[in-house]
Design a protein around this motif. Structure first.
Motif, PDB file in Angstrom:
ATOM      1  N   THR A 158      24.831  11.971   5.207  1.00 26.85           N
ATOM      2  CA  THR A 158      25.523  13.031   6.203  1.00 26.85           C
ATOM      3  C   THR A 158      27.040  12.772   6.171  1.00 26.85           C
ATOM      4  O   THR A 158      27.493  11.904   6.405  1.00 26.85           O
ATOM      5  CB  THR A 158      24.891  12.256   7.560  1.00 26.85           C
ATOM      6  N   GLN A 159      27.460  13.858   5.787  1.00 32.95           N
ATOM      7  CA  GLN A 159      29.166  14.050   6.042  1.00 32.95           C
ATOM      8  C   GLN A 159      29.511  14.319   7.018  1.00 32.95           C
ATOM      9  O   GLN A 159      29.299  15.326   7.706  1.00 32.95           O
ATOM     10  CB  GLN A 159      29.341  15.073   4.834  1.00 32.95           C
ATOM     11  N   ARG A 160      30.459  13.531   7.431  1.00 33.71           N
ATOM     12  CA  ARG A 160      31.126  13.565   8.649  1.00 33.71           C
ATOM     13  C   ARG A 160      32.492  14.168   8.428  1.00 33.71           C
ATOM     14  O   ARG A 160      33.265  13.571   7.898  1.00 33.71           O
ATOM     15  CB  ARG A 160      31.067  12.107   9.494  1.00 33.71           C
ATOM     16  N   ILE A 161      32.727  15.451   9.391  1.00 32.59           N
ATOM     17  CA  ILE A 161      34.144  15.787   9.202  1.00 32.59           C
ATOM     18  C   ILE A 161      34.847  16.157  10.530  1.00 32.59           C
ATOM     19  O   ILE A 161      34.318  16.590  11.499  1.00 32.59           O
ATOM     20  CB  ILE A 161      33.857  17.386   8.521  1.00 32.59           C
ATOM     21  N   ILE A 162      36.035  15.498  10.697  1.00 36.19           N
ATOM     22  CA  ILE A 162      36.548  15.610  11.745  1.00 36.19           C
ATOM     23  C   ILE A 162      38.053  16.251  11.485  1.00 36.19           C
ATOM     24  O   ILE A 162      38.783  16.016  10.675  1.00 36.19           O
ATOM     25  CB  ILE A 162      37.188  13.923  12.064  1.00 36.19           C
ATOM     26  N   PRO A 166      37.283  14.810   5.608  1.00 31.25           N
ATOM     27  CA  PRO A 166      36.184  13.885   5.674  1.00 31.25           C
ATOM     28  C   PRO A 166      36.490  12.544   6.832  1.00 31.25           C
ATOM     29  O   PRO A 166      38.057  12.439   6.761  1.00 31.25           O
ATOM     30  CB  PRO A 166      36.139  13.316   4.303  1.00 31.25           C
ATOM     31  N   ALA A 167      35.632  12.024   7.456  1.00 32.87           N
ATOM     32  CA  ALA A 167      35.853  10.761   8.370  1.00 32.87           C
ATOM     33  C   ALA A 167      36.477   9.755   7.671  1.00 32.87           C
ATOM     34  O   ALA A 167      36.075   9.576   6.462  1.00 32.87           O
ATOM     35  CB  ALA A 167      34.839  10.787   9.262  1.00 32.87           C
ATOM     36  N   HIS A 168      37.126   9.110   8.303  1.00 35.16           N
ATOM     37  CA  HIS A 168      37.570   7.678   7.810  1.00 35.16           C
ATOM     38  C   HIS A 168      36.593   6.753   8.163  1.00 35.16           C
ATOM     39  O   HIS A 168      35.913   6.662   9.052  1.00 35.16           O
ATOM     40  CB  HIS A 168      38.949   7.167   8.528  1.00 35.16           C
ATOM     41  N   TYR A 169      36.450   5.564   6.942  1.00 35.69           N
ATOM     42  CA  TYR A 169      35.336   4.678   7.246  1.00 35.69           C
ATOM     43  C   TYR A 169      35.425   3.760   8.598  1.00 35.69           C
ATOM     44  O   TYR A 169      34.431   3.227   9.197  1.00 35.69           O
ATOM     45  CB  TYR A 169      35.788   3.430   5.991  1.00 35.69           C
ATOM     46  N   ASN A 170      36.670   3.690   8.974  1.00 37.70           N
ATOM     47  CA  ASN A 170      36.991   2.964  10.190  1.00 37.70           C
ATOM     48  C   ASN A 170      36.709   3.752  11.608  1.00 37.70           C
ATOM     49  O   ASN A 170      36.852   3.379  12.609  1.00 37.70           O
ATOM     50  CB  ASN A 170      38.435   2.249  10.313  1.00 37.70           C
ATOM     51  N   ASP A 171      36.317   5.117  11.356  1.00 35.51           N
ATOM     52  CA  ASP A 171      36.274   5.934  12.749  1.00 35.51           C
ATOM     53  C   ASP A 171      35.131   5.172  13.313  1.00 35.51           C
ATOM     54  O   ASP A 171      34.076   4.845  12.873  1.00 35.51           O
ATOM     55  CB  ASP A 171      35.978   7.184  12.157  1.00 35.51           C
ATOM     56  N   THR A 173      31.583   5.493  15.729  1.00 38.36           N
ATOM     57  CA  THR A 173      30.480   6.272  15.484  1.00 38.36           C
ATOM     58  C   THR A 173      30.321   7.507  16.401  1.00 38.36           C
ATOM     59  O   THR A 173      29.990   8.476  16.083  1.00 38.36           O
ATOM     60  CB  THR A 173      29.210   5.375  15.520  1.00 38.36           C
ATOM     61  N   ILE A 174      31.058   7.007  17.587  1.00 41.19           N
ATOM     62  CA  ILE A 174      31.139   8.273  18.749  1.00 41.19           C
ATOM     63  C   ILE A 174      32.456   8.483  18.969  1.00 41.19           C
ATOM     64  O   ILE A 174      33.249   7.480  19.545  1.00 41.19           O
ATOM     65  CB  ILE A 174      30.272   7.830  19.787  1.00 41.19           C
ATOM     66  N   LEU A 175      33.107   9.665  18.650  1.00 40.74           N
ATOM     67  CA  LEU A 175      34.448   9.870  19.076  1.00 40.74           C
ATOM     68  C   LEU A 175      34.556  10.792  20.213  1.00 40.74           C
ATOM     69  O   LEU A 175      33.575  11.734  20.337  1.00 40.74           O
ATOM     70  CB  LEU A 175      34.902  10.689  18.046  1.00 40.74           C
ATOM     71  N   VAL A 176      35.231  10.551  21.247  1.00 43.84           N
ATOM     72  CA  VAL A 176      35.435  11.489  22.229  1.00 43.84           C
ATOM     73  C   VAL A 176      36.757  12.423  21.913  1.00 43.84           C
ATOM     74  O   VAL A 176      37.787  12.233  21.479  1.00 43.84           O
ATOM     75  CB  VAL A 176      36.027  10.751  23.479  1.00 43.84           C
ATOM     76  N   SER A 177      36.598  13.697  22.202  1.00 45.06           N
ATOM     77  CA  SER A 177      37.424  14.741  21.939  1.00 45.06           C
ATOM     78  C   SER A 177      37.948  15.168  20.795  1.00 45.06           C
ATOM     79  O   SER A 177      38.980  15.846  20.558  1.00 45.06           O
ATOM     80  CB  SER A 177      38.619  14.471  23.147  1.00 45.06           C
ATOM     81  N   ALA A 178      37.365  14.592  19.728  1.00 46.35           N
ATOM     82  CA  ALA A 178      37.576  15.332  18.430  1.00 46.35           C
ATOM     83  C   ALA A 178      36.740  16.566  18.058  1.00 46.35           C
ATOM     84  O   ALA A 178      35.709  16.619  18.316  1.00 46.35           O
ATOM     85  CB  ALA A 178      37.511  14.029  17.409  1.00 46.35           C
ATOM     86  N   SER A 179      37.354  17.377  17.305  1.00 46.39           N
ATOM     87  CA  SER A 179      36.455  18.335  16.744  1.00 46.39           C
ATOM     88  C   SER A 179      35.731  18.017  15.620  1.00 46.39           C
ATOM     89  O   SER A 179      36.395  17.617  14.460  1.00 46.39           O
ATOM     90  CB  SER A 179      37.248  19.753  16.599  1.00 46.39           C
ATOM     91  N   GLU A 180      34.256  17.790  15.712  1.00 46.46           N
ATOM     92  CA  GLU A 180      33.861  17.032  14.354  1.00 46.46           C
ATOM     93  C   GLU A 180      32.476  17.853  14.063  1.00 46.46           C
ATOM     94  O   GLU A 180      31.922  18.646  15.011  1.00 46.46           O
ATOM     95  CB  GLU A 180      33.534  15.753  14.463  1.00 46.46           C
ATOM     96  N   LYS A 181      32.128  17.620  12.768  1.00 47.48           N
ATOM     97  CA  LYS A 181      30.812  18.402  12.558  1.00 47.48           C
ATOM     98  C   LYS A 181      30.467  17.730  11.393  1.00 47.48           C
ATOM     99  O   LYS A 181      30.923  16.795  10.822  1.00 47.48           O
ATOM    100  CB  LYS A 181      31.147  19.930  12.113  1.00 47.48           C
ATOM    101  N   TYR A 182      28.962  18.020  10.948  1.00 47.15           N
ATOM    102  CA  TYR A 182      28.251  17.211  10.172  1.00 47.15           C
ATOM    103  C   TYR A 182      27.582  18.154   8.981  1.00 47.15           C
ATOM    104  O   TYR A 182      27.235  19.554   9.362  1.00 47.15           O
ATOM    105  CB  TYR A 182      27.171  16.207  10.666  1.00 47.15           C
ATOM    106  N   GLU A 183      27.669  17.494   7.923  1.00 47.43           N
ATOM    107  CA  GLU A 183      27.213  18.500   6.556  1.00 47.43           C
ATOM    108  C   GLU A 183      26.112  17.403   5.783  1.00 47.43           C
ATOM    109  O   GLU A 183      26.428  16.327   5.822  1.00 47.43           O
ATOM    110  CB  GLU A 183      28.047  19.055   5.893  1.00 47.43           C
ATOM    111  N   ALA A 184      25.077  18.066   5.366  1.00 44.45           N
ATOM    112  CA  ALA A 184      24.073  17.212   4.493  1.00 44.45           C
ATOM    113  C   ALA A 184      25.044  17.364   2.976  1.00 44.45           C
ATOM    114  O   ALA A 184      25.279  18.263   2.579  1.00 44.45           O
ATOM    115  CB  ALA A 184      22.918  17.888   4.285  1.00 44.45           C
ATOM    116  N   ARG A 185      24.744  16.099   2.430  1.00 45.15           N
ATOM    117  CA  ARG A 185      25.681  15.849   1.074  1.00 45.15           C
ATOM    118  C   ARG A 185      24.837  15.057   0.244  1.00 45.15           C
ATOM    119  O   ARG A 185      23.887  14.218   0.850  1.00 45.15           O
ATOM    120  CB  ARG A 185      26.918  15.395   1.283  1.00 45.15           C
ATOM    121  N   CYS A 186      24.800  15.148  -1.017  1.00 41.76           N
ATOM    122  CA  CYS A 186      24.370  14.430  -2.187  1.00 41.76           C
ATOM    123  C   CYS A 186      25.132  13.103  -2.288  1.00 41.76           C
ATOM    124  O   CYS A 186      26.218  13.133  -1.737  1.00 41.76           O
ATOM    125  CB  CYS A 186      24.244  14.993  -3.438  1.00 41.76           C
ATOM    126  N   ARG A 187      24.763  12.272  -2.832  1.00 38.86           N
ATOM    127  CA  ARG A 187      25.544  10.946  -3.199  1.00 38.86           C
ATOM    128  C   ARG A 187      26.812  11.382  -3.731  1.00 38.86           C
ATOM    129  O   ARG A 187      28.060  10.795  -3.305  1.00 38.86           O
ATOM    130  CB  ARG A 187      24.882  10.032  -4.447  1.00 38.86           C
TER     131      ARG A 187
END
Ligand SMILES: [Zn+2]
Length: 196
Positions: A158-162, A166-171, A173-187
């Protein structure tokens, strides 16, 4: 003494977002209902995407469910009943606390068919919460794939985009007030920003 085969086991449906996990869960529950057997469905309160007391797939299939804050609430609802249902299902199981492992084992040992659906990997591409242990304890595992939105190959991540990146490793799991979306991705097209 009556000889009969015993039921009771754990089955897990896992995969990335957009792989159809909830749809598969709903398909299994409907089949159980067609057979006039009872199934209870639980989901974490955190997941109120579409409806408060229903489990709804992206294609708007739905079944009724109990929203619960934790495993203890689910256990209480099950134990208040006179008899155990044929099946108990948990959607978005990655958000449940570790007590769910004990509850799933207890129910399966008592003859209940336990159906669990959840993300096996988080947005970082790492095992998500209690899912690895549930997968290890399950009799049956169905790993569903989505389609990578970059290359069209089967997607397992699951690709997280903020804010478009691409999201940062240290973000968190739940962000408040960011515009984020998710995409399906291969390895190969799954990206996580890491500090060196
Ligand atoms: Zn790809």
């Amino acid at each position: 003494m009556e000889l009969r085969s015993r039921s009771g086991w754990i089955e897990v449906i896992c995969g990335s977002m957009f792989a159809g996990k909830t749809e598969e869960l709903i398909r299994r529950i409907k089949r159980i209902n067609y057979a006039n057997k009872e199934a209870l469905v639980f989901k974490p309160v955190i997941d109120n995407r579409y409806s408060d007391d229903e489990v709804v797939s992206h294609s708007m299939q739905k079944i009724s469910s109990y929203p619960v804050n934790n495993t203890k609430e689910a256990r209480e609802i099950i134990e208040k009943r006179n008899k155990l249902p044929y099946a108990v299902a948990f959607d978005e199981a990655q958000f449940f606390d570790s007590e769910l492992i004990r509850l799933a084992e207890d129910l399966a040992n008592k003859g209940v068919r336990v159906i669990i659906a959840g993300l096996d990997l988080d947005f970082r591409g790492e095992p998500f919460g209690i899912m690895p242990e549930l997968l290890a304890r399950a009799e049956y595992i169905t790993k569903l794939h989505a389609i990578c939105q970059i290359c069209g190959e089967p997607a397992t991540r699951t690709q997280r985009i903020i804010d478009g990146k691409p999201a940062h490793y240290n973000d968190p799991t739940i962000l408040v007030s960011a515009s984020e979306k998710y995409e399906a991705r291969c390895r190969h097209h799954h990206e996580v920003i890491k500090d060196e």
